[in-house]
Design a protein around this motif. Structure first.
Motif, PDB file in Angstrom:
ATOM      1  N   LYS A 251       0.817  -1.211   0.000  1.00  0.00           N
ATOM      2  CA  LYS A 251       0.000   0.000   0.000  1.00  0.00           C
ATOM      3  C   LYS A 251       0.852   1.262   0.000  1.00  0.00           C
ATOM      4  N   SER A 252       2.163   1.107   0.159  1.00  0.00           N
ATOM      5  CA  SER A 252       3.018   2.283   0.284  1.00  0.00           C
ATOM      6  C   SER A 252       2.997   3.126  -0.976  1.00  0.00           C
ATOM      7  N   CYS A 253       3.039   4.404  -0.777  1.00  0.00           N
ATOM      8  CA  CYS A 253       3.075   5.360  -1.881  1.00  0.00           C
ATOM      9  C   CYS A 253       4.319   5.116  -2.732  1.00  0.00           C
ATOM     10  N   ALA A 254       4.151   5.049  -4.041  1.00  0.00           N
ATOM     11  CA  ALA A 254       5.219   4.617  -4.930  1.00  0.00           C
ATOM     12  C   ALA A 254       6.468   5.469  -4.844  1.00  0.00           C
ATOM     13  N   SER A 255       6.331   6.769  -4.849  1.00  0.00           N
ATOM     14  CA  SER A 255       7.529   7.612  -4.840  1.00  0.00           C
ATOM     15  C   SER A 255       7.476   8.661  -3.739  1.00  0.00           C
ATOM     16  N   ILE A 338      22.082   6.348 -18.523  1.00  0.00           N
ATOM     17  CA  ILE A 338      22.353   7.454 -17.607  1.00  0.00           C
ATOM     18  C   ILE A 338      21.044   8.194 -17.369  1.00  0.00           C
ATOM     19  N   VAL A 339      20.670   8.336 -16.086  1.00  0.00           N
ATOM     20  CA  VAL A 339      19.409   8.987 -15.732  1.00  0.00           C
ATOM     21  C   VAL A 339      19.676  10.031 -14.647  1.00  0.00           C
ATOM     22  N   GLU A 340      18.733  10.952 -14.462  1.00  0.00           N
ATOM     23  CA  GLU A 340      18.911  11.964 -13.412  1.00  0.00           C
ATOM     24  C   GLU A 340      18.493  11.433 -12.045  1.00  0.00           C
ATOM     25  N   TRP A 341      17.508  10.549 -12.017  1.00  0.00           N
ATOM     26  CA  TRP A 341      17.066   9.954 -10.750  1.00  0.00           C
ATOM     27  C   TRP A 341      16.409   8.622 -11.061  1.00  0.00           C
ATOM     28  N   ALA A 342      16.591   7.646 -10.190  1.00  0.00           N
ATOM     29  CA  ALA A 342      16.090   6.302 -10.441  1.00  0.00           C
ATOM     30  C   ALA A 342      15.217   5.816  -9.285  1.00  0.00           C
ATOM     31  N   PRO A 343      14.285   4.886  -9.562  1.00  0.00           N
ATOM     32  CA  PRO A 343      13.526   4.244  -8.487  1.00  0.00           C
ATOM     33  C   PRO A 343      14.424   3.208  -7.812  1.00  0.00           C
TER      34      PRO A 343
END
Length: 461
Positions: A251-255, A338-343
Motif C-alpha cells: 500500500k506504500s506510496c510509490a515515490s 544514464i538517468v537523473e534519478w532512479a527508483p
C-alpha cells in the motif's frame, strides 16, 4: 493517545534532506495504513519538490496530509548551502512549528496532535511536543551507531577525547561499544576538514540535538536489531524498526518523499540485461564530484566493459551540469543508461543488478543490504565513512575505493575493485545472508515487526 474513540494524530518532522524525508515518510505511510491520522511537515522549499515529484496516483494513494513551514531563508537563497540552512532552522523552526501545531489543533478539535515524531538531526525541537500537549518521539534515520556517537559527545568531551568544538584530542580512535567499529579522526559525523568553521557549526547543532533526544519517550531507528545489537542495547526505549522499504507494504506510496521524478524507463532497460551483470552507480542527493573525478569514473565504467546504470544529478559536478569525456556517451551507448534519478529500490531488487557503487548513505546502505547487493564504497561525508566500515570490515559485503595521492579515485582503482568484486563469490554470499536477515526482521514475529507493533499499540492506547 486515543480517548473515547478519538484517533491518535501523529505529526512527523524530518530533517531537510532527501535521506531524512524519505525514510520518515515510509514510516508515516505504515502508520497511516493502520488507521492512524498522519501529518507530515516539510519546509516550504522541500514540500514543493516532494509534491512536484509525486504522480497523480501517488497523491491518490497517500493517506498522509502534507504540510509545510518556512525555513527562514529568503526565496532566492541557495538551499544547497546546508550549513546556512541549518543555522536558519535553528533560529526559526521552533516558532514556525509551534504556530502550525496551534493552527492544526484549532481546526481539528476532535483529532488534536497526540504524538510528534522528530528527526534526531533537528532534535532541538523535541521540547515542543510537551508544550503542545503531545508526546515526543525521536526518529533516527541513520545507524544506531550514529545515535550512540551523538549521545556520547558530552562524555567524550568530559573524558578529553573531544574539545568543545568537536575536534579529536590525543586519541586517534573513538569507540562506543565493543561490536561497533571505531571512528577515526576524519570520520566523525561532523567532520569537515576543509571547513573548520562549518564543522564547529555542525558539531554544535548535533550536540544540541543529541541533548534533546532524552526528552523522547521512544527512539525509532531505521535499522534492525540483529545488524546493530550492540549499539541498539545502549539506549532505553529504543525500537529498531528497519529496514524501512516501500516493498515491505504494497500500500506504500510509490515515490513518496522523493525530491526528483523517478525515471522508470531504466527498469525496462534492466529487463534486457543478463542476470547479475549491471553496475548500479548512485551518489544520493547531496554528494558532489569534481569534473576531474567524474571523468575518472566515466572512463572506469567504460574500461570495465560491463553494463552500467548511472544516476547523474543535474548539479552533481560541484553544483553544475556534468560534462563527459569526449566521445564517452557514444562509445558506451549500447551498454549504458544514464538517468537523473532512479527508483532505487526497484533497481536494486532487479535480477540484472550485480553491485552498487554507492556513497554509503544509510538509506542506500539499508536498501542495498536488504536486497542482497554487494557494494563498491565511495563515502562523501558525515556518517558515510562509518557506514563504509560496517560494509567492508564488519559485514564484508563490499570493497573500498581508495583515493590516490591527488585525492582522486582513479579509473585504475575503480576498474580493479570492480573486477575483484565480480571475482569474489564470498562477498555476494555474505550479502545474501544479510538480505535474508533483513527480510526476516520485518516479517511476522521478526524483531522489527514486533517493535513496530509495540509502537502502534502504544499510539492506539
Amino acid at each position: 493517545m486515543e480517548v473515547k474513540g478519538k484517533r491518535a494524530h501523529v505529526l512527523a518532522v524530518p530533517g531537510p534532506a532527501q535521506g531524512h524525508v524519505r525514510p520518515l515518510m515510509k514510516l508515516m505511510t505504515e502508520i497511516a495504513n493502520r488507521g492512524i491520522k498522519a501529518s507530515f511537515v516539510n519546509t516550504e522549499y522541500i514540500h514543493a519538490k516532494v509534491v512536484a515529484a509525486m504522480s497523480e496516483e501517488d497523491k491518490r494513494q497517500s493517506h498522509i496530509e502534507l504540510m509545510s513551514i518556512p525555513d527562514g531563508l529568503p526565496p532566492e537563497d541557495d538551499r544547497s548551502d546546508w550549513l546556512k540552512l541549518l543555522e536558519s532552522l535553528a533560529r526559526t523552526m521552533s516558532r514556525n512549528l509551534t504556530d502550525l501545531i496551534e493552527k492544526i489543533n484549532c481546526e481539528n478539535k476532535h483529532e488534536k496532535i497526540s504524538h510528534i515524531i522528530v528527526d534526531t538531526t533537528i532534535g532541538w525541537i523535541l521540547d515542543i511536543p510537551k508544550k503542545m500537549g503531545a508526546e515526543p518521539v525521536a526518529f533516527q534515520p541513520s545507524a544506531a551507531a550514529s545515535m550512540a556517537l551523538k549521545l556520547h559527545i558530552p562524555k567524550l568531551i568530559e573524558e578529553g577525547n573531544l574539545d568543545i568544538n568537536g575536534f579529536m584530542m590525543e586519541k586517534e580512535l573513538i569507540k562506543v561499544s565493543h561490536d561497533v567499529p571505531p571512528w577515526r579522526r576524519n570520520e566523525l559525523l561532523w567532520s569537515i576538514p576543509s571547513d573548520l568553521k562549518g564543522q564547529k557549526i555542525l558539531f554544535e547543532c548535533i550536540l544540541a540535538a543529541g541533548k534533546s533526544v532524552h526528552q523522547a519517550t521512544w527512539i525509532l531507528c531505521n535499522t534492525l536489531y540483529e545488524l546493530e545489537s550492540s549499539a541498539c542495547n545502549l539506549f532505553p526505549n529504543f525500537l529498531s524498526i528497519g529496514p524501512l522499504l516501500r516493498s515491505n507494504n504494497s500500500k506504500s506510496c510509490a515515490s513518496g518523499g522523493s525530491f526528483w521524478v523517478e525515471d522508470t524507463a531504466c527498469l525496462s532497460w534492466l529487463d534486457e540485461k543478463p542476470d547479475d551483470s549491471v553496475i548500479y552507480v548512485s551518489f544520493g542527493s547531496i554528494a558532489l564530484l569534481s569534473q576531474d573525478q567524474l571523468n575518472e569514473l566515466a572512463l572506469a565504467l567504460e574500461l570495465s566493459g560491463r553494463p552500467f546504470l548511472w544516476v547523474v544529478r543535474s548539479n552533481i559536478v560541484n553544483g553544475s551540469q556534468a560534462e563527459y569525456p569526449d566521445g564517452f556517451r557514444e562509445r558506451v551507448a549500447e551498454r549504458a543508461k544514464i538517468v537523473e534519478w532512479a527508483p532505487q529500490e526497484k533497481v536494486l531488487a532487479h535480477s540484472s543488478v550485480w553491485c552498487f557503487l554507492s556513497h554509503c548513505g544509510w538509506n542506500s546502505t539499508m536498501e542495498g543490504l536488504s536486497l542482497g547487493v554487494p557494494f563498491l564504497c565511495w563515502p562523501y561525508f558525515a556518517d558515510q565513512f562509518h557506514n563504509e566500515n560496517y560494509i567492508c570490515d564488519m559485514w564484508r559485503i563490499g570493497l573500498r575505493l581508495n583515493r590516490d595521492e591527488n585525492g582522486l579515485r582513479s579509473r585504475h582503482e575503480i576498474v580493479s575493485k570492480i573486477d575483484m568484486l565480480f571475482c569474489d563469490p564470498s562477498v555476494k554470499a555474505n550479502a545474501l545472508k544479510l538480505k535474508e536477515m533483513a527480510q526476516r526482521s520485518v516479517t511476522e514475529s521478526g524483531s522489527s515487526f514486533r517493535n513496530f507493533e509495540t509502537f502502534i499499540s502504544h499510539l492506539k492506547k
